[in-house]
Scaffold this motif. Structure first.
Motif, mmCIF file in Angstrom:
data_model
loop_
_atom_site.group_PDB
_atom_site.id
_atom_site.type_symbol
_atom_site.label_atom_id
_atom_site.label_comp_id
_atom_site.label_asym_id
_atom_site.label_seq_id
_atom_site.Cartn_x
_atom_site.Cartn_y
_atom_site.Cartn_z
ATOM 1 N N VAL A 23 -11.575 -10.980 68.001
ATOM 2 C CA VAL A 23 -12.524 -10.599 69.053
ATOM 3 C C VAL A 23 -13.404 -9.438 68.583
ATOM 4 N N LEU A 24 -12.807 -8.480 67.883
ATOM 5 C CA LEU A 24 -13.566 -7.336 67.378
ATOM 6 C C LEU A 24 -14.644 -7.783 66.393
ATOM 7 N N ALA A 25 -14.275 -8.642 65.441
ATOM 8 C CA ALA A 25 -15.249 -9.136 64.468
ATOM 9 C C ALA A 25 -16.341 -9.954 65.153
ATOM 10 N N TRP A 26 -15.952 -10.793 66.120
ATOM 11 C CA TRP A 26 -16.908 -11.649 66.827
ATOM 12 C C TRP A 26 -17.923 -10.807 67.620
ATOM 13 N N GLY B 103 -17.316 -8.085 60.378
ATOM 14 C CA GLY B 103 -18.020 -8.908 61.353
ATOM 15 C C GLY B 103 -19.522 -8.814 61.192
ATOM 16 N N SER B 104 -20.042 -7.590 60.971
ATOM 17 C CA SER B 104 -21.473 -7.421 60.770
ATOM 18 C C SER B 104 -21.937 -8.120 59.502
ATOM 19 N N LEU B 105 -21.113 -8.053 58.451
ATOM 20 C CA LEU B 105 -21.466 -8.720 57.196
ATOM 21 C C LEU B 105 -21.540 -10.222 57.369
ATOM 22 N N LYS C 149 -15.663 -3.636 72.961
ATOM 23 C CA LYS C 149 -15.470 -2.871 71.727
ATOM 24 C C LYS C 149 -14.786 -1.533 71.996
ATOM 25 N N VAL C 150 -15.145 -0.885 73.105
ATOM 26 C CA VAL C 150 -14.503 0.391 73.440
ATOM 27 C C VAL C 150 -13.028 0.180 73.761
ATOM 28 N N ILE C 151 -12.718 -0.861 74.525
ATOM 29 C CA ILE C 151 -11.323 -1.117 74.887
ATOM 30 C C ILE C 151 -10.493 -1.431 73.641
ATOM 31 N N ILE C 152 -11.050 -2.205 72.723
ATOM 32 C CA ILE C 152 -10.327 -2.486 71.475
ATOM 33 C C ILE C 152 -10.102 -1.183 70.709
#
Length: 475
Positions: free
Chosen positions: A286-289, A419-421, A394-397
């Motif tokens: 989820v973070l990468a997505w 994820g950005s890459l 993103k903050v919760i993760i």
């Protein structure tokens, strides 16, 4: 809680991506004065991906030589480098050198690589440093990270960078066969407005912001009132402090896993063992997505999705989306719900809004409701909902991984960059190489079938949105 510590954490977070975000929004004023012209964004995208060598090095050192890398020393080095590089840009950004028989902006490209290295490395150093403060200050850090994109955009807006004005072009006379009357048809063409202050002044502003980040970091390390906000701060009764921490953790755990008995053995060797490896994998996916979508995929098509609805819709969506990021962090400060179910629901909601945005970009220059005010309202609302939902995720993760320890935050930063890459590798050829999307005309929205040839101002705006990052960005 200490208001001073909150302020310092926010200013510290603002330095994470302010340089690269600022450089992107300044491109409309930079590219007319350099030999690379509007091919510069493509070069910058490559440089930013090369700069991931910084976070890769830090992550590998953490994995194979834990404790060997002085985290504070790395932060001092990269923030100092970012301050110096931003300052030097003000003097040398227009300097060229002959490379392979053609003039190139060598100084600009080299200094941009240093700035990208600073910002990319901040993802794996700034977050772990926040482990030294109480959990509530991590949310404030995320607010600052969101402002790192908003503040340069507001300054650039005051400067006039990227603001397009519609002016009348020369009309053409159309004669009809059955009438001696002639009618003139006028088209509007877009022009950038003159800047209110120079590019050099803007780069000095970026240098000042990095210097503010450095001062904030110094105070976070040495100010006495900040020292009292550290979880390991000394107390007259260490046993009571430990019990209070355990009670707080017990109060938080039901939000994450309401049916886990307190006496259950650790589920995995990750962090405190609160989550199974399946849940850990789910969190990082989820973070990468979310970072791929918010940092690269959707920003790369923002102009395609908004310009057909008019110039006002484009700028309003960009501004409101930039405001939604710190707003989501502010909401998370008061409602830090560490629920994996809620995280998944918000990810689906944000992804649905992103799917609508991507669909409108694919339909450009003739998206749905293109001639109606409701179409502009819906696309702006979709952008706000998209950024608001995924920024909260993103903050919760970040809060969840903060509870799992220092190493978890290092991997958090690494996955953000990964994820950005992946998003950049996916979108760059689609947008810049194969030209899958067609630009709309903000000054002639009635001609929805209009497709502007070549690398003109609107194609340039589209390429400008391809942030091969980070925000960081937060912004």
């Amino acid at each position: 809680m200490s208001l001073l510590t909150h302020l310092l954490a926010c200013l510290f977070g603002m330095g994470s991506w302010v340089s690269i975000n600022g450089l992107w929004v300044e491109l409309p004023l930079v590219v007319p004065q350099i030999p690379e012209a509007w091919f510069l964004p493509s070069y910058l995208s490559v440089l930013i991906q090369m700069a991931n060598v910084g976070p890769l090095f830090v992550t590998l050192m953490h994995r194979f030589r834990p404790g060997a890398l002085n985290e504070a020393a790395v932060i001092y080095a990269i923030v100092g480098l970012g301050t110096a590089a931003s300052f030097l840009l003000a003097f040398f950004w227009r300097e060229t050198a002959v490379v392979a028989g053609a003039p190139r902006s060598v100084a600009l490209l080299v200094l941009t690589f240093f700035l990208a290295t600073v910002d990319c490395t901040s993802s794996v150093t700034f977050l772990p440093f926040m482990m030294r403060l109480k959990p509530q200050y991590l949310t404030t850090y995320y607010i600052g990270e969101g402002l790192s994109g908003l503040l340069p955009a507001l300054v650039a807006l005051v400067q006039g960078a990227g603001v397009v004005h519609c002016v009348n072009s020369t009309g053409s006379l159309n004669h009809t066969r059955n009438s001696s009357e002639s009618s003139a048809t006028f088209d509007l063409r877009a022009e950038y407005q003159p800047a209110n202050f120079s590019v050099e002044v803007f780069f000095f502003f970026l240098s000042a912001m990095m210097l503010v980040c450095l001062v904030a970091f110094l105070l976070l390390n040495y100010h006495p009132s900040v020292a009292r906000q550290r979880p390991s701060g000394r107390s007259a009764n260490g046993v009571k402090q430990k019990c209070a921490r355990e009670r707080k953790r017990a109060e938080q755990k039901p939000m994450m896993d309401p049916y886990r008995p307190a006496s259950r053995r650790p589920r995995s060797s990750f962090g405190t063992g609160s989550y199974s490896w399946t849940q850990v994998f789910y969190i990082f996916v989820v973070l990468a997505w979310t970072n791929a979508l918010t940092n690269v995929v959707l920003p790369s098509v923002q102009s395609y999705s908004c310009l057909p609805y008019g110039n006002s819709a484009y700028h309003l969506s960009a501004t409101m989306a930039a405001v939604a990021n710190p707003l989501a962090c502010f909401i998370a400060m008061f409602f830090p719900i560490r629920s994996l179910v809620l995280m998944g629901a918000l990810t689906l909601l944000g992804s649905a809004a992103g799917a609508y945005i991507m669909s409108m970009a694919a339909l450009s220059p003739c998206p749905l409701l293109v001639h109606q005010t409701s179409g502009a309202a819906v696309i702006v609302l979709a952008w706000v909902l998209f950024v608001l939902a995924l920024s909260y995720v993103k903050v919760i993760i970040g809060l969840i991984l903060r509870d799992e320890g220092h190493g978890a935050l290092v991997w958090c930063g690494a996955v953000v960059q990964l994820g950005s890459l992946l998003g950049a590798v996916t979108m760059f050829p689609v947008v810049s190489v194969y030209s899958f999307f067609s630009s709309g005309d903000p000054c002639n929205t009635r001609w929805c079938s209009l497709s502007l040839p070549g690398l003109d101002v609107f194609s340039a705006l589209a390429i400008l949105e391809l942030h091969a990052t980070i925000t960081a960005p937060m912004t």
